[in-house]
Design a protein around this motif. Structure first.
Motif, short mmCIF file in Angstrom:
data_model
loop_
_atom_site.label_atom_id
_atom_site.label_comp_id
_atom_site.label_asym_id
_atom_site.label_seq_id
_atom_site.Cartn_x
_atom_site.Cartn_y
_atom_site.Cartn_z
N SER A 1 0.82 -1.25 0.11
CA SER A 1 0.03 0.06 -0.09
C SER A 1 0.79 1.22 0.09
CB SER A 1 -0.90 -0.04 1.14
OG SER A 1 -0.32 0.09 2.38
N ARG A 2 2.11 1.06 0.11
CA ARG A 2 2.74 2.35 0.21
C ARG A 2 4.19 2.58 -0.83
NH1 ARG A 2 0.89 1.13 4.70
NH2 ARG A 2 0.37 2.79 6.53
N ILE A 3 4.37 1.31 -1.46
CA ILE A 3 5.48 1.63 -2.68
C ILE A 3 4.73 1.51 -4.01
CG2 ILE A 3 7.36 0.78 -3.39
CD1 ILE A 3 7.73 1.50 -0.73
N ALA A 4 4.95 2.44 -4.46
CA ALA A 4 4.55 2.84 -5.99
C ALA A 4 5.23 2.37 -7.10
CB ALA A 4 4.03 4.26 -6.33
N TYR A 5 4.68 1.65 -8.02
CA TYR A 5 5.65 1.09 -8.96
C TYR A 5 6.09 2.22 -9.87
CZ TYR A 5 7.12 -2.31 -12.58
OH TYR A 5 7.83 -3.02 -13.37
N ASP A 6 7.42 1.98 -10.27
CA ASP A 6 7.99 3.02 -10.88
C ASP A 6 7.91 2.64 -12.44
OD1 ASP A 6 10.03 4.91 -11.70
OD2 ASP A 6 11.40 4.65 -10.33
N TRP A 7 7.04 3.30 -13.04
CA TRP A 7 7.05 2.89 -14.59
C TRP A 7 7.94 3.42 -15.24
CZ3 TRP A 7 3.77 -0.91 -15.94
CH2 TRP A 7 2.91 -1.21 -15.26
N ASP A 8 8.73 4.77 -14.98
CA ASP A 8 9.41 5.32 -15.66
C ASP A 8 10.90 4.52 -15.84
OD1 ASP A 8 8.03 7.70 -16.34
OD2 ASP A 8 8.78 8.67 -14.69
N LYS A 9 11.18 3.85 -14.47
CA LYS A 9 12.34 2.97 -14.63
C LYS A 9 12.13 1.71 -15.14
CE LYS A 9 15.38 0.33 -11.12
NZ LYS A 9 15.45 0.16 -9.67
N ALA A 10 10.75 1.19 -15.37
CA ALA A 10 10.56 -0.01 -16.19
C ALA A 10 10.64 0.25 -17.65
CB ALA A 10 9.44 -0.46 -15.68
N ASN B 1 12.24 2.80 -19.19
CA ASN B 1 14.07 3.16 -19.71
C ASN B 1 14.55 1.67 -19.82
OD1 ASN B 1 13.54 6.00 -19.43
ND2 ASN B 1 14.39 6.07 -17.51
N TYR B 2 14.41 0.96 -18.91
CA TYR B 2 15.10 -0.58 -19.16
C TYR B 2 14.44 -1.08 -20.29
CZ TYR B 2 16.60 -5.21 -18.23
OH TYR B 2 17.44 -6.52 -18.40
N GLU B 3 13.28 -1.36 -20.71
CA GLU B 3 12.71 -2.07 -21.42
C GLU B 3 12.97 -1.45 -22.99
OE1 GLU B 3 8.62 -2.70 -20.70
OE2 GLU B 3 8.87 -3.92 -19.01
N GLU B 4 12.77 -0.14 -23.09
CA GLU B 4 12.76 0.58 -24.39
C GLU B 4 14.23 1.06 -24.46
OE1 GLU B 4 10.23 3.92 -23.88
OE2 GLU B 4 8.29 2.59 -23.64
N GLN B 5 14.91 1.38 -23.71
CA GLN B 5 16.33 1.82 -23.91
C GLN B 5 17.68 1.15 -23.29
OE1 GLN B 5 16.85 6.23 -23.23
NE2 GLN B 5 14.59 6.32 -22.97
#
Length: 386
Positions: free
Chosen positions: A276-285, A287-291
């Motif tokens: 309930s307190r740690i948000a998923y870091d979509w930007d980090k994911a 950056n890894y998948e695309e770059q």
């Protein structure tokens, strides 16, 4: 013989490489003459024999020493300090505990060390062998020079023949290396092109397969075992790095489980808190998948920023769980992506010592999408790498 020649003359990469090796070896034989080519062939065979002997001795030695080394390290009772470690200390504890606990890694390191030591020791014999060869060869050359029965043209012709034989040996080594590569990595790069070579298939089927038997047919299993061992070492690295728990994380973990009594209640409380307190870091994911850009972060960074991807959440859960006395591990594998496929994922397993003593899975990263604390059918959406 005709079928071998036909396979060799087909315009495909493996045959072209082999043909090039044969031509180069033949030309070298012409230039060196009989004595020079004979010397090259002798030391080619000598080196092959020394490599074979070293491999056999190193393998037997590693098998004998591996159990002893494990017992020795277990007796040392090496425990990772629960304090912040420098880079060299992290490396040392990761290496020594991995050698102690992971059998394939321990055997591989002993095998490699034994092979290198044997090759180094046997290398001292080479000058003596060279002197003996030169002595014998020199006597023959003196006799040939005195009798002048062998013309320069005859010497070159003999050298070319010996060079062709040496080239055949070199070509066989190349095919053998390709055979091992294809056997161990059947889905690896260029394997389809190698298998498409008629010359490779003929050599592998008629010369290598009968010798190798079914040993290399188990190659994919060995490859998977090596990959699994590598992942264990990587996980051990995280365990060593995460051994030092910052005071704020320790205090938070203790506060989260203050009303929990059983191991399951503690594990569930930590799962609910992180989920309930740690948000998923979509930007980090992304950056890894695309770059291909990966940002390594510690559990402390995940705790402070309240953001992270699955491995970050799993590492933070493991740190907090160990702080409150739970036995926990980070698990890597494949997770369902919601579109009928799977992608790289990480989650946790915690041992409920005061229940049946078994390990139960949980996925705090997915907590916002449902209850992923030991649900039925967990294994259908999480494929553990083994």
């Amino acid at each position: 013989m005709n079928t071998w020649v036909q396979a060799l003359l087909k315009p495909e990469p493996v045959a072209l490489v082999v043909l090039l090796v044969l031509v180069v070896s033949l030309i070298q034989g012409l230039r060196r003459g009989a004595s020079g080519s004979a010397k090259r062939l002798f030391f080619f065979i000598w080196t092959a024999a020394m490599v074979t002997v070293s491999l056999l001795l190193a393998g037997n030695g590693a098998a004998l020493l591996s159990p002893w080394l494990r017992q020795f390290l277990v007796a040392r009772n090496i425990v990772v300090p629960r304090e912040e470690l420098g880079a060299w200390s992290q490396f040392w504890y990761t290496l020594v505990t991995s050698i102690r606990d992971f059998e394939l890694l321990r055997f591989s390191l002993l095998f490699l060390l034994g092979y290198l030591l044997l090759r180094f020791a046997l290398g001292f014999l080479e000058p003596l062998v060279a002197m003996a060869f030169e002595s014998l060869g020199g006597g023959r050359r003196s006799e040939a020079e005195r009798s002048e029965t062998m013309s320069k043209a005859a010497s070159r012709t003999t050298g070319a023949a010996i060079g062709a034989l040496l080239g055949a040996g070199r070509a066989f080594v190349i095919i053998a290396v390709l055979f091992v590569y294809v056997s161990l990595l059947p889905e690896g790069p260029l394997t389809d092109s190698i298998r498409a070579s008629s010359f490779y298939n003929k050599t592998a089927d008629e010369l290598l397969q009968p010798v190798a038997g079914d040993v290399l047919e188990r190659g994919p299993v060995l490859t998977q075992a090596v990959e699994a061992e590598f992942r264990k070492v990587l996980q051990r690295k995280y365990e060593v790095i995460d051994s030092a728990v910052p005071a704020n994380i320790e205090q938070a973990a203790l506060a989260v489980v203050k009303d929990a009594v059983t191991a399951e209640e503690k594990a569930r409380a930590l799962y609910d808190w992180l989920g309930s307190r740690i948000a998923y870091d979509w930007d980090k994911a992304d950056n890894y998948e695309e770059q291909g850009i990966w940002k390594e972060q510690t559990p402390a960074e995940t705790f402070d920023t309240r953001r992270g991807v699955c491995i970050d959440v799993a590492r933070l859960y493991a740190v907090m769980a160990r702080t409150v006395g739970l036995e926990v591990r980070v698990v890597t594998g494949q997770g369902a992506d919601g579109r009928g496929g799977f992608g790289p994922h990480a989650w946790n397993e915690v041992r409920l010592a005061d229940a049946d003593g078994g390990w139960v899975p949980l996925d705090a990263t997915w907590a916002s999408t449902g209850d992923w604390f030991n649900p039925q059918g967990f294994e259908r959406t999480h494929i553990r790498e083994t």
